[in-house]
Every structure is written in structure tokens, then in C-alpha cells.
Design a protein around this motif. Structure first.
Motif, PDB file in Angstrom:
ATOM      1  N   UNK A  67       0.979  -1.221  -0.067  1.00  0.00           N
ATOM      2  CA  UNK A  67      -0.140   0.085  -0.006  1.00  0.00           C
ATOM      3  C   UNK A  67       0.762   1.217  -0.046  1.00  0.00           C
ATOM      4  N   UNK A  68       0.262   2.652  -0.319  1.00  0.00           N
ATOM      5  CA  UNK A  68       1.001   3.705  -0.706  1.00  0.00           C
ATOM      6  C   UNK A  68       1.707   4.097   0.608  1.00  0.00           C
ATOM      7  N   UNK A  69       0.968   3.956   1.959  1.00  0.00           N
ATOM      8  CA  UNK A  69       1.447   4.531   3.157  1.00  0.00           C
ATOM      9  C   UNK A  69       2.522   3.681   3.434  1.00  0.00           C
ATOM     10  N   UNK A  70       2.501   2.304   3.592  1.00  0.00           N
ATOM     11  CA  UNK A  70       3.966   1.692   3.819  1.00  0.00           C
ATOM     12  C   UNK A  70       4.914   1.979   2.939  1.00  0.00           C
ATOM     13  N   UNK A  71       4.519   2.071   1.497  1.00  0.00           N
ATOM     14  CA  UNK A  71       5.648   2.130   0.629  1.00  0.00           C
ATOM     15  C   UNK A  71       6.266   3.495   0.787  1.00  0.00           C
ATOM     16  N   UNK A  72       5.499   4.636   1.099  1.00  0.00           N
ATOM     17  CA  UNK A  72       6.173   5.898   1.404  1.00  0.00           C
ATOM     18  C   UNK A  72       7.283   5.829   2.512  1.00  0.00           C
ATOM     19  N   UNK A  73       7.047   4.960   3.469  1.00  0.00           N
ATOM     20  CA  UNK A  73       7.837   5.041   4.340  1.00  0.00           C
ATOM     21  C   UNK A  73       9.328   4.105   4.145  1.00  0.00           C
ATOM     22  N   UNK A  74       9.133   3.232   3.169  1.00  0.00           N
ATOM     23  CA  UNK A  74      10.159   2.704   2.686  1.00  0.00           C
ATOM     24  C   UNK A  74      10.920   3.537   1.931  1.00  0.00           C
ATOM     25  N   UNK A  75      10.363   4.518   1.037  1.00  0.00           N
ATOM     26  CA  UNK A  75      11.073   5.431   0.283  1.00  0.00           C
ATOM     27  C   UNK A  75      11.922   6.691   1.117  1.00  0.00           C
ATOM     28  N   UNK A  76      11.152   6.911   1.983  1.00  0.00           N
ATOM     29  CA  UNK A  76      11.786   8.015   3.101  1.00  0.00           C
ATOM     30  C   UNK A  76      12.983   7.442   3.747  1.00  0.00           C
ATOM     31  N   UNK A  77      12.874   6.021   4.178  1.00  0.00           N
ATOM     32  CA  UNK A  77      14.142   5.548   4.673  1.00  0.00           C
ATOM     33  C   UNK A  77      15.223   5.348   3.729  1.00  0.00           C
ATOM     34  N   UNK A  78      14.773   4.955   2.578  1.00  0.00           N
ATOM     35  CA  UNK A  78      15.754   4.809   1.450  1.00  0.00           C
ATOM     36  C   UNK A  78      16.547   6.091   0.903  1.00  0.00           C
ATOM     37  N   UNK A  79      15.811   7.180   0.679  1.00  0.00           N
ATOM     38  CA  UNK A  79      16.259   8.414  -0.003  1.00  0.00           C
ATOM     39  C   UNK A  79      16.585   9.493   0.976  1.00  0.00           C
ATOM     40  N   UNK A  80      16.008   9.512   2.087  1.00  0.00           N
ATOM     41  CA  UNK A  80      16.233  10.653   3.059  1.00  0.00           C
ATOM     42  C   UNK A  80      15.856  11.843   2.548  1.00  0.00           C
ATOM     43  N   UNK A  81      16.937  12.758   2.621  1.00  0.00           N
ATOM     44  CA  UNK A  81      16.450  14.050   2.219  1.00  0.00           C
ATOM     45  C   UNK A  81      17.043  14.404   0.716  1.00  0.00           C
ATOM     46  N   UNK A  82      17.573  13.242   0.244  1.00  0.00           N
ATOM     47  CA  UNK A  82      18.179  13.527  -1.086  1.00  0.00           C
ATOM     48  C   UNK A  82      16.994  13.617  -2.147  1.00  0.00           C
ATOM     49  N   UNK A  83      17.251  14.049  -3.515  1.00  0.00           N
ATOM     50  CA  UNK A  83      16.537  14.211  -4.450  1.00  0.00           C
ATOM     51  C   UNK A  83      16.489  13.007  -5.598  1.00  0.00           C
ATOM     52  N   UNK A  84      15.781  11.958  -5.465  1.00  0.00           N
ATOM     53  CA  UNK A  84      16.045  10.827  -6.402  1.00  0.00           C
ATOM     54  C   UNK A  84      15.507  10.996  -7.651  1.00  0.00           C
ATOM     55  N   UNK A  85      15.064  12.161  -7.970  1.00  0.00           N
ATOM     56  CA  UNK A  85      14.401  12.454  -9.305  1.00  0.00           C
ATOM     57  C   UNK A  85      15.093  13.353  -9.901  1.00  0.00           C
ATOM     58  N   UNK A  86      16.239  13.976  -9.354  1.00  0.00           N
ATOM     59  CA  UNK A  86      17.096  14.746 -10.076  1.00  0.00           C
ATOM     60  C   UNK A  86      17.780  14.148 -11.416  1.00  0.00           C
ATOM     61  N   UNK A  87      18.170  14.951 -12.270  1.00  0.00           N
ATOM     62  CA  UNK A  87      18.883  14.766 -13.472  1.00  0.00           C
ATOM     63  C   UNK A  87      20.061  13.708 -13.210  1.00  0.00           C
ATOM     64  N   UNK A  88      20.172  12.489 -13.830  1.00  0.00           N
ATOM     65  CA  UNK A  88      21.484  11.815 -13.417  1.00  0.00           C
ATOM     66  C   UNK A  88      22.854  12.441 -13.890  1.00  0.00           C
TER      67      UNK A  88
END
Length: 386
Positions: free
Chosen positions: A289-310
């Protein structure tokens, strides 16, 4: 538009990581589409929504698309499928068997890529996240557009002339139909579509993320995958280590796993440097579900911007007198180089790429070739091609 592809060995949790990344994108107010090229679709299960052929909203700003292979096949390959069905019928196969045979192996993955191209063309999305099949299937799929281009450019003009000359004989002797102009045109459309996909996925706004678990066999495959993706021209901008045991409060049984994972994670950091290595802890419950997945993403990326241009450079660079290709982690004994006319054939372990040389290098001879610091450098000098 940012495109992120997630791949890894089967069972490492790439679908969860892809869905979590897409959920975070939507949470950051980016209109996001998540799709899968894996025939074992599980994205809808991860997001706890019903699968849909058209993009369906799984959370505010987050849309899921699960491709209907049969309907997409009819839309993209209708003439090709109808021709194949007719030929099989003429050979005496019943209608049901003909239908089954014309759903070709690998068609689902290719059709998913064609649908990805259609969605990218709409301009509707800020981020498209692709949950890819396990690594072996993904590598074959990503190598397909360039390989097909090589065959089409050489065989199609000849094939058109031959078919025109021999089709009356085939009809009379073999008693089966031969492909008409619209069938060949459908093949050409497919060819162009796959080339557009390759351009999209190797462009400046696309990158691959390798998902692994800290285990010896998985890490070894991830190392080979990095080399192969670079061989085919795809950028990898991060490695994600999933299901990492926390060291705190470990009992005797779990302590052995923690120690083993620490060793493997050290190897991962050393092997994949300078790529960032992101980690996801082994969770107490399956994230659905979206809520649980959002927690995984916050743990994974923290304050970084994972959508910035590579920031990773394209694997292949061409100058006036040199072609260089990134082959990170490649073993010198597994790399082979050959030239055939205007083409450079590069082999890295079981994978091979045929590179059409630009005219500026095609007229020159190879003066030297060397694999150093994870990059194959081929230098050219004036003179006839050899």
C-alpha cells in the motif's frame, strides 16, 4: 520527464523499491506513472489496487498501468499477428492453436516498452518508474532495439526485393501466403518504435538503479549486470541494498547474518564506487500500500532528490580519434574487440554489442585498444578501415 528503471536478480525486492520510489515522487507533487516489463506482474499487489490496462490512480498523483498484452499486440502488431495466424491456419493448425502461437515469447516485455513510449509521448508525466524483469531478461530486452536495427538495416531492403520476385512461386509451390507490403510496413513501424524506446531510455533524463540483497550470489550477478548495462549504453546511477539486517539487538542467529551482510556491503561499496549505495532495512512486515511504501522510500532516500537529472556520464564517448566505452568491473580476459567494415564488435563475457562507427572513425584504422580503469579506449589513426 525523468525515467527510472529498476532491475535486479529475481526475489531481491525490486518491485517494492520501484513502487516505493514512485510513491515518493507522487508525494513530492510529481505526476508519476509506474509500469512493469516483468511478466510476473506484482505492482498492483504492492500498491494494493486493482490492475488496469489504462493508467489508474493508486494514490494522489500516482498512477499504475498494467499492460494488456493481447489488446496491445493487436494495436501494435495487428498486421504481423494476422499474417502469422493465417499462415498457421493454412498449415492446418486450428484457430485456438494459431492464436496461442502468435503470442510470441518475449512479446509481453516488448509491448510493455511500446506502451512506455506511448505514455512518454503524451507529456503527461513528470516521472515514469519502470519495474523491470529480472536482470537476464532485462538485458536481453534492452539489447533488442539496437540488435534489431542491425538486422533490419541489412535484411529489409533485400527482403523486399526477394519477396517481390519469389512470392508467386511460394504461393504456387508451398501453398502459403507471403507477407504483403502492409505486413512489412508493420514490421518497420515496430522497428522505429523500438529505436525510439532506446533513445528514450539512454537519454539524459533516464537511468537504471540496481537492486540487490547483501548476499554473495546476488552481489556477483549485480556486478556483471553493471558491466552489461554499460556495454549497451545504459546509465546506472545508484545501487540499492535491500533487506539489510539492523545490527542493534541482534540475537546469536541474526548476528551471523549481520556479520555476513557487513562483509558483502563492504564489497558492494568498494565494487560500485563512485556510485551511491543506498540501503533499505529488513522490515518487520511486508510493505503493502502507498502509506507503507512511502515509509520505505523515506528510509531509502532521506532528504536526497532521487528524481534529479542523473550526473552519470553516458557510457560511450566519441571524439575525433577515439571511441571509449565504460565497462566497469569487466575482467580483461572476458573482453574482446573485433572490427568488421564500419562496425566495432565489443564482447564482454556473454554479451556482445555491434557498434556502427561514425563516418569520421569508419575511414580510419585502429591504432590501439586498451581496457584501463573500467573503460575500453579504442584509438584510430588516418588510413583505410581495417
Amino acid at each position: 520527464m525523468r525515467i527510472l528503471l529498476f532491475t535486479g536478480k529475481g526475489g531481491v525486492g525490486k518491485t517494492t523499491v520501484a513502487a516505493a520510489t514512485a510513491t515518493l515522487a507522487a508525494k513530492r507533487s510529481l505526476k508519476t506513472l509506474v509500469v512493469s516489463t516483468d511478466t510476473a506482474h506484482s505492482l498492483a499487489d504492492a500498491l494494493a489496487v486493482r490492475p488496469s490496462e489504462e493508467p489508474v490512480e493508486a494514490a494522489p498523483g500516482l498512477y499504475l498501468q498494467q499492460v494488456d498484452t493481447q489488446r496491445s499486440l493487436e494495436r501494435h502488431w495487428g498486421e504481423l499477428q494476422e499474417y502469422a495466424r493465417n499462415v498457421f491456419s493454412e498449415l492446418g493448425l486450428d484457430e485456438i492453436t494459431s492464436e496461442e502461437i502468435t503470442v510470441l515469447p518475449g512479446a509481453e516485455e516488448v509491448i510493455a516498452l511500446l506502451e512506455l513510449r506511448e505514455q512518454a509521448r503524451t507529456g503527461r508525466w513528470d516521472v515514469i518508474v519502470v519495474d523491470c524483469a529480472p536482470t537476464a531478461e532485462t538485458l536481453r530486452l534492452l539489447a533488442l532495439p539496437e540488435a534489431l536495427d542491425w538486422h533490419v538495416n541489412r535484411l529489409l531492403p533485400i527482403g523486399r526485393r526477394v519477396l517481390k520476385a519469389v512470392s508467386p512461386v511460394i504461393r504456387h509451390v508451398a501453398k502459403i501466403s507471403v507477407p504483403e507490403g502492409e505486413v512489412i510496413s508493420a514490421g518497420e513501424r515496430l522497428h522505429r518504435g523500438l529505436l525510439e524506446i532506446r533513445e528514450l531510455l539512454t537519454g539524459d533524463n533516464a537511468s537504471v538503479r540496481l537492486v540487490l540483497t547483501p548476499e554473495a550470489v546476488v552481489v556477483a550477478e549485480a556486478r556483471r549486470t553493471l558491466t552489461s548495462l554499460s556495454l549497451y549504453g545504459y546509465r546506472v546511477d545508484a545501487v540499492i541494498a535491500n533487506r539489510v539486517f539492523p545490527a542493534e539487538g541482534a540475537d546469536e542467529w541474526r548476528r551471523a547474518w549481520v556479520e555476513a551482510q557487513v562483509r558483502h556491503l563492504t564489497e558492494v561499496h568498494e565494487s560500485f564506487a563512485p556510485l551511491p549505495v543506498l540501503t533499505v532495512p529488513y522490515l518487520a512486515a511486508e510493505p503493502v500500500g502507498p502509506a507503507a511504501l512511502a515509509e520505505v522510500a523515506e528510509e531509502l532516500y532521506g532528504t536526497a532528490d532521487p528524481f534529479a537529472r542523473p550526473s552519470v556520464e553516458p557510457p560511450m564517448r566519441i571524439t575525433a580519434d577515439e571511441l571509449s566505452l565504460a565497462l566497469p568491473l569487466a575482467d580483461r580476459d572476458d573482453v574482446d574487440l573485433a572490427r568488421k567494415g564500419d562496425e566495432l564488435i565489443v564482447t564482454a563475457a556473454p554479451y556482445r554489442r555491434v557498434i556502427a562507427l561514425p563516418s569520421s572513425l569508419a575511414r580510419r584504422t585502429i591504432s590501439s585498444a586498451a581496457l584501463r580503469d573500467g573503460r575500453l579506449r579504442v584509438r584510430f589513426e588516418a588510413g583505410g578501415a581495417k
